[in-house]
Design a protein around this motif. Structure first.
Motif, PDB file in Angstrom:
ATOM      1  N   THR A  79       7.520  15.107 -14.276  1.00 49.04           N
ATOM      2  CA  THR A  79       6.798  14.353 -13.241  1.00 49.04           C
ATOM      3  C   THR A  79       5.612  15.110 -12.667  1.00 49.04           C
ATOM      4  OG1 THR A  79       8.268  15.274 -11.567  1.00 49.04           O
ATOM      5  CG2 THR A  79       8.833  13.106 -12.442  1.00 49.04           C
ATOM      6  N   GLY A  80       5.646  16.422 -12.779  1.00 55.49           N
ATOM      7  CA  GLY A  80       4.623  17.215 -12.100  1.00 55.49           C
ATOM      8  C   GLY A  80       4.835  17.172 -10.595  1.00 55.49           C
ATOM      9  N   ALA A  81       6.002  16.727 -10.179  1.00 56.61           N
ATOM     10  CA  ALA A  81       6.310  16.627  -8.744  1.00 56.61           C
ATOM     11  C   ALA A  81       7.526  17.501  -8.436  1.00 56.61           C
ATOM     12  CB  ALA A  81       6.608  15.169  -8.385  1.00 56.61           C
ATOM     13  N   PRO A  82       7.678  17.906  -7.189  1.00 59.17           N
ATOM     14  CA  PRO A  82       8.782  18.820  -6.859  1.00 59.17           C
ATOM     15  C   PRO A  82      10.163  18.178  -6.860  1.00 59.17           C
ATOM     16  CG  PRO A  82       7.567  18.199  -4.882  1.00 59.17           C
ATOM     17  CD  PRO A  82       6.834  17.585  -6.036  1.00 59.17           C
ATOM     18  N   LEU A  83      11.161  19.011  -7.078  1.00 60.78           N
ATOM     19  CA  LEU A  83      12.561  18.577  -6.947  1.00 60.78           C
ATOM     20  C   LEU A  83      12.900  18.669  -5.465  1.00 60.78           C
ATOM     21  CD1 LEU A  83      15.148  17.841  -8.563  1.00 60.78           C
ATOM     22  CD2 LEU A  83      15.697  20.270  -8.565  1.00 60.78           C
ATOM     23  N   PRO A  94       0.827  -1.214   0.000  1.00 57.86           N
ATOM     24  CA  PRO A  94       0.000   0.000   0.000  1.00 57.86           C
ATOM     25  C   PRO A  94       0.861   1.264   0.000  1.00 57.86           C
ATOM     26  CG  PRO A  94       0.004  -1.022   2.171  1.00 57.86           C
ATOM     27  CD  PRO A  94       0.813  -1.915   1.297  1.00 57.86           C
ATOM     28  N   LEU A  95       1.412   1.551  -1.159  1.00 62.30           N
ATOM     29  CA  LEU A  95       2.363   2.660  -1.291  1.00 62.30           C
ATOM     30  C   LEU A  95       1.666   4.012  -1.242  1.00 62.30           C
ATOM     31  CD1 LEU A  95       4.903   2.082  -4.221  1.00 62.30           C
ATOM     32  CD2 LEU A  95       5.249   1.761  -1.770  1.00 62.30           C
ATOM     33  N   ASP A  96       2.309   4.967  -0.574  1.00 61.42           N
ATOM     34  CA  ASP A  96       1.844   6.355  -0.677  1.00 61.42           C
ATOM     35  C   ASP A  96       2.363   6.960  -1.976  1.00 61.42           C
ATOM     36  OD1 ASP A  96       1.903   5.706   2.238  1.00 61.42           O
ATOM     37  OD2 ASP A  96       0.997   7.694   2.329  1.00 61.42           O
ATOM     38  N   GLY A  97       3.532   6.547  -2.377  1.00 61.27           N
ATOM     39  CA  GLY A  97       4.091   7.088  -3.607  1.00 61.27           C
ATOM     40  C   GLY A  97       5.538   6.686  -3.784  1.00 61.27           C
ATOM     41  N   VAL A  98       6.148   7.353  -4.744  1.00 56.58           N
ATOM     42  CA  VAL A  98       7.492   6.961  -5.177  1.00 56.58           C
ATOM     43  C   VAL A  98       8.387   8.195  -5.217  1.00 56.58           C
ATOM     44  CG1 VAL A  98       8.723   6.203  -7.246  1.00 56.58           C
ATOM     45  CG2 VAL A  98       6.624   5.053  -6.570  1.00 56.58           C
ATOM     46  N   VAL A  99       9.610   8.032  -4.763  1.00 51.59           N
ATOM     47  CA  VAL A  99      10.620   9.081  -4.964  1.00 51.59           C
ATOM     48  C   VAL A  99      11.521   8.605  -6.088  1.00 51.59           C
ATOM     49  CG1 VAL A  99      12.675  10.169  -3.966  1.00 51.59           C
ATOM     50  CG2 VAL A  99      10.588   9.980  -2.609  1.00 51.59           C
ATOM     51  N   ILE A 100      11.718   9.454  -7.072  1.00 48.79           N
ATOM     52  CA  ILE A 100      12.556   9.063  -8.208  1.00 48.79           C
ATOM     53  C   ILE A 100      13.936   9.704  -8.086  1.00 48.79           C
ATOM     54  CG2 ILE A 100      12.832   9.311 -10.716  1.00 48.79           C
ATOM     55  CD1 ILE A 100       9.887   8.689 -10.951  1.00 48.79           C
ATOM     56  N   VAL A 101      14.939   8.874  -8.213  1.00 48.54           N
ATOM     57  CA  VAL A 101      16.319   9.369  -8.147  1.00 48.54           C
ATOM     58  C   VAL A 101      16.890   9.403  -9.560  1.00 48.54           C
ATOM     59  CG1 VAL A 101      18.619   9.015  -7.169  1.00 48.54           C
ATOM     60  CG2 VAL A 101      16.606   8.360  -5.850  1.00 48.54           C
ATOM     61  N   SER A 102      17.518  10.512  -9.844  1.00 51.77           N
ATOM     62  CA  SER A 102      18.086  10.667 -11.180  1.00 51.77           C
ATOM     63  C   SER A 102      19.474  11.296 -11.044  1.00 51.77           C
ATOM     64  CB  SER A 102      17.148  11.598 -11.969  1.00 51.77           C
ATOM     65  OG  SER A 102      17.719  11.952 -13.181  1.00 51.77           O
ATOM     66  N   ILE A 119       9.065   7.022 -14.889  1.00 56.67           N
ATOM     67  CA  ILE A 119       7.924   7.888 -14.560  1.00 56.67           C
ATOM     68  C   ILE A 119       6.657   7.356 -15.222  1.00 56.67           C
ATOM     69  CG2 ILE A 119       6.964  10.208 -14.923  1.00 56.67           C
ATOM     70  CD1 ILE A 119       9.993  11.144 -14.760  1.00 56.67           C
ATOM     71  N   LYS A 120       6.783   6.958 -16.476  1.00 52.53           N
ATOM     72  CA  LYS A 120       5.597   6.428 -17.192  1.00 52.53           C
ATOM     73  C   LYS A 120       5.083   5.162 -16.523  1.00 52.53           C
ATOM     74  CE  LYS A 120       6.134   8.305 -21.811  1.00 52.53           C
ATOM     75  NZ  LYS A 120       6.662   8.058 -23.158  1.00 52.53           N
ATOM     76  N   MET A 121       6.016   4.353 -16.041  1.00 47.53           N
ATOM     77  CA  MET A 121       5.588   3.124 -15.363  1.00 47.53           C
ATOM     78  C   MET A 121       4.763   3.475 -14.121  1.00 47.53           C
ATOM     79  SD  MET A 121       7.755   0.437 -13.226  1.00 47.53           S
ATOM     80  CE  MET A 121       6.925  -0.823 -12.309  1.00 47.53           C
ATOM     81  N   VAL A 122       5.275   4.408 -13.349  1.00 45.94           N
ATOM     82  CA  VAL A 122       4.544   4.806 -12.124  1.00 45.94           C
ATOM     83  C   VAL A 122       3.154   5.316 -12.508  1.00 45.94           C
ATOM     84  CG1 VAL A 122       4.540   6.374 -10.148  1.00 45.94           C
ATOM     85  CG2 VAL A 122       6.680   5.341 -10.909  1.00 45.94           C
ATOM     86  N   GLN A 123       3.113   6.133 -13.537  1.00 43.31           N
ATOM     87  CA  GLN A 123       1.814   6.688 -13.950  1.00 43.31           C
ATOM     88  C   GLN A 123       0.878   5.591 -14.444  1.00 43.31           C
ATOM     89  OE1 GLN A 123       3.353   9.612 -16.636  1.00 43.31           O
ATOM     90  NE2 GLN A 123       3.554  11.175 -15.038  1.00 43.31           N
ATOM     91  N   LYS A 130       1.992   7.423  -7.552  1.00 41.75           N
ATOM     92  CA  LYS A 130       2.165   8.866  -7.434  1.00 41.75           C
ATOM     93  C   LYS A 130       3.647   9.186  -7.247  1.00 41.75           C
ATOM     94  CE  LYS A 130      -1.088  10.400  -4.725  1.00 41.75           C
ATOM     95  NZ  LYS A 130      -1.628  10.695  -3.388  1.00 41.75           N
ATOM     96  N   VAL A 131       4.158  10.118  -8.013  1.00 41.99           N
ATOM     97  CA  VAL A 131       5.540  10.544  -7.781  1.00 41.99           C
ATOM     98  C   VAL A 131       5.503  11.634  -6.705  1.00 41.99           C
ATOM     99  CG1 VAL A 131       7.636  11.501  -8.793  1.00 41.99           C
ATOM    100  CG2 VAL A 131       6.172  10.013 -10.174  1.00 41.99           C
ATOM    101  N   ILE A 132       6.115  11.344  -5.564  1.00 40.45           N
ATOM    102  CA  ILE A 132       6.130  12.323  -4.459  1.00 40.45           C
ATOM    103  C   ILE A 132       7.134  13.428  -4.766  1.00 40.45           C
ATOM    104  CG2 ILE A 132       6.627  12.637  -1.989  1.00 40.45           C
ATOM    105  CD1 ILE A 132       4.266  10.786  -2.400  1.00 40.45           C
ATOM    106  N   GLY A 133       8.240  13.063  -5.348  1.00 40.78           N
ATOM    107  CA  GLY A 133       9.261  14.051  -5.659  1.00 40.78           C
ATOM    108  C   GLY A 133      10.429  13.408  -6.372  1.00 40.78           C
ATOM    109  N   VAL A 134      11.328  14.281  -6.802  1.00 38.58           N
ATOM    110  CA  VAL A 134      12.478  13.809  -7.566  1.00 38.58           C
ATOM    111  C   VAL A 134      13.755  14.287  -6.884  1.00 38.58           C
ATOM    112  CG1 VAL A 134      13.394  13.672  -9.897  1.00 38.58           C
ATOM    113  CG2 VAL A 134      11.064  14.391  -9.552  1.00 38.58           C
ATOM    114  N   VAL A 135      14.759  13.436  -6.894  1.00 37.74           N
ATOM    115  CA  VAL A 135      16.047  13.811  -6.322  1.00 37.74           C
ATOM    116  C   VAL A 135      17.081  13.748  -7.428  1.00 37.74           C
ATOM    117  CG1 VAL A 135      17.832  13.163  -4.661  1.00 37.74           C
ATOM    118  CG2 VAL A 135      15.413  12.834  -4.084  1.00 37.74           C
ATOM    119  N   GLU A 136      17.812  14.817  -7.576  1.00 36.20           N
ATOM    120  CA  GLU A 136      18.905  14.789  -8.550  1.00 36.20           C
ATOM    121  C   GLU A 136      20.191  14.523  -7.782  1.00 36.20           C
ATOM    122  OE1 GLU A 136      19.923  17.222 -12.540  1.00 36.20           O
ATOM    123  OE2 GLU A 136      19.902  18.408 -10.707  1.00 36.20           O
TER     124      GLU A 136
END
Ligand code: ATP
Ligand code: MG
Length: 349
Positions: A300-304, A235-243, A257-261, A266-272
Motif C-alpha cells: 500500500t505504501g501506507a503505514p501499519l 469527499p473522502l480523505d482516504g481509506v483505511v484497509i482492514v486485513s 488496494i488496486k481499486m482505491v488506487q 488514498k490509503v491512509i493506513g492498514v490494520v491487521e
C-alpha cells in the motif's frame, strides 16, 4: 366520498393507506416507497427529488386510490426499481447547504467479508471520541448493517430542521445505519446496486451531521457498488484497509488496494485484525498464521496502524450492543496512529 391525495401528503402515509398506489409511484419513476428514507418525503418533495411532473403523478395517484386505472404509468418492464434515488450530493443536501462541517471523511474497507471492518470502525470511532474528538459513523453496509447493533442503537429516524437526525450512542458518537430504518432489524433489504448507492448518498447528504472531526464510513466487503459510490460521491480523505493474516494468500486485499488506487483514492493506513490470540501464559498464538503486516505496508505504501488481537470479549460486547465499553491499549494505539497517518497522508497529497 372520493379519496383525495394531495401534494403535501407523506409518501409513506399514502402507500400505507392506499397500498395500490405503490405501483403508481414506481411507475412514474419514484422508487421512494421502497426506501425508508425517501418514503418520509412528501409527494411533492419526492417528485422534486426525481425531477418529475407533480400533476400527472397526483392525477394517477388519485385515479388509482379511487379504483380507476392510472394513465401515465410506464410499462412495468421500465419501472425504475433499480434506479434509486437521485441526489446531488454536492449541490443540495443538508450537509452541502450548510457548508463543510465535517473535517475528515474516512472509509473503512477490505476486499473480504468478516475480517472486522465494522468492528474496527466502531472501536476506532470510540477511541477517537474518548480523545475528545467529535465522531460520526455512516454505516455504508446497507444490506448487512451492523453499526447500530454494535452500539445498541435502535432509534427510528426523525427529521429535524436541517435533515435527518442521526442516533447518538452512549458516548456521543453520531450514527446512521439502515437498521434504524427497518421496522424489524431482521427484515432484509433486497435492493439492487443503484438503490444501495442512493441510500449511501442520502445518508451523507440528508443527515444533519452537524460539526464533526471525523465521519467514518463502514463499507460492505468487495469492490463494487457501495465502495465505488463512497469513493466517487463522498469527499473522502482516504481509506483505511482492514486485513487479517490469512487473507493475503487469497490476493483479495490487493484487489481492494488496486481499486482505491484506480479511483485515485488514498490509503491512509492498514490494520491487521485477528493478528494473534494472547494465551494464558502471556504468549501470542498467531492462529491465522504469521503476520503479513510488512507485506501490507509494501503493497500500500501506507503505514501499519495496528495489529489487533482476537479478543472474545469484543464479540460478547458487540452482541450486547455495548462495544463502547471495550477498552484496550491496542485500539487507543490504533486511534493515535490513525491521526498521525492522516496528517502524513495529507502532506503526501
Ligand atoms: N479482533 C477480534 N476479536 C474478536 N472478535 C472479532 C475481532 N474482530 C472481529 N471480530 C468478530 O468477528 C465478526 C465479524 O466482524 P465484523 O462484523 O467487524 O467484520 P466485517 O469485516 O465488518 O464483516 P462484513 O464483511 O460482513 O461486513 C464479528 O462478530 C466481530 O465481533
Ligand atoms: Mg461489516
Amino acid at each position: 366520498m372520493a379519496v383525495e391525495i394531495t401534494a403535501d401528503m407523506i409518501i409513506h402515509d399514502v402507500v400505507t393507506k392506499y397500498p395500490q398506489t405503490v405501483k403508481v409511484f414506481q411507475g412514474h419513476g419514484l422508487p421512494c416507497t421502497a426506501c425508508q428514507v425517501g418514503a418520509r418525503e412528501s409527494v411533492a418533495g419526492g417528485a422534486r427529488t426525481h425531477r418529475l411532473s407533480l400533476e400527472p403523478l397526483l392525477a394517477d395517484l388519485n385515479r388509482v386510490a379511487n379504483g380507476q386505472e392510472a394513465e401515465g404509468i410506464r410499462p412495468a418492464t421500465k419501472a425504475p426499481v433499480g434506479r434509486g434515488i437521485q441526489l446531488n450530493v454536492l449541490g443540495g443536501g443538508a450537509a452541502a447547504a450548510t457548508g463543510p462541517k465535517i473535517r475528515h471523511i474516512i472509509a473503512v474497507m477490505s476486499g473480504k467479508g468478516g475480517v472486522g471492518k465494522s468492528l474496527v470502525t466502531g472501536l476506532l470511532a470510540a477511541s477517537l471520541q474518548r480523545q475528545g474528538l467529535s465522531v460520526g459513523i455512516l454505516d455504508g453496509d446497507i444490506t448487512g448493517p451492523s453499526i447500530a447493533k454494535e452500539f445498541g442503537v435502535r432509534k427510528s429516524p426523525s427529521k429535524g430542521p436541517n435533515g435527518i437526525d442521526p442516533a447518538h450512542t452512549q458516548g456521543g458518537i453520531k450514527v446512521i445505519s439502515m437498521n434504524m430504518f427497518l421496522p424489524n432489524s431482521t427484515d432484509p433489504v433486497t435492493w439492487r446496486g443503484p438503490m444501495v448507492s442512493s441510500a449511501i448518498k442520502q445518508f451523507y447528504s440528508d443527515v444533519d451531521w452537524g460539526k464533526l472531526d471525523f465521519l467514518l464510513v463502514d463499507l460492505p466487503p468487495g469492490t463494487s457498488d457501495a465502495p465505488m459510490t463512497v469513493m466517487q460521491s463522498l469527499p473522502l480523505d482516504g481509506v483505511v484497509i482492514v486485513s487479517s493474516p490469512q487473507m493475503l494468500a487469497t490476493e483479495i486485499v490487493m484487489k481492494c488496494i488496486k481499486m482505491v488506487q484506480t479511483m485515485k483514492g488514498k490509503v491512509i493506513g492498514v490494520v491487521e485484525n485477528m493478528a494473534y490470540l494472547t494465551m494464558p501464559d502471556g504468549s501470542r498464538n498467531e492462529i491465522f498464521g504469521p503476520s503479513n503486516g510488512a507485506d501490507l505496508v509494501v503493497m500500500t505504501g501506507a503505514p501499519l496502524l495496528a495489529q489487533l488481537p482476537i479478543d472474545p470479549e469484543i464479540a460478547m460486547l458487540c452482541d450486547a450492543g455495548k462495544l463502547e465499553e471495550y477498552h484496550s491499549e491496542a485500539y487507543d494505539t490504533l486511534a493515535e496512529n490513525f491521526v498521525k497517518a492522516l496528517k502524513i497522508a495529507g502532506q503526501r497529497a
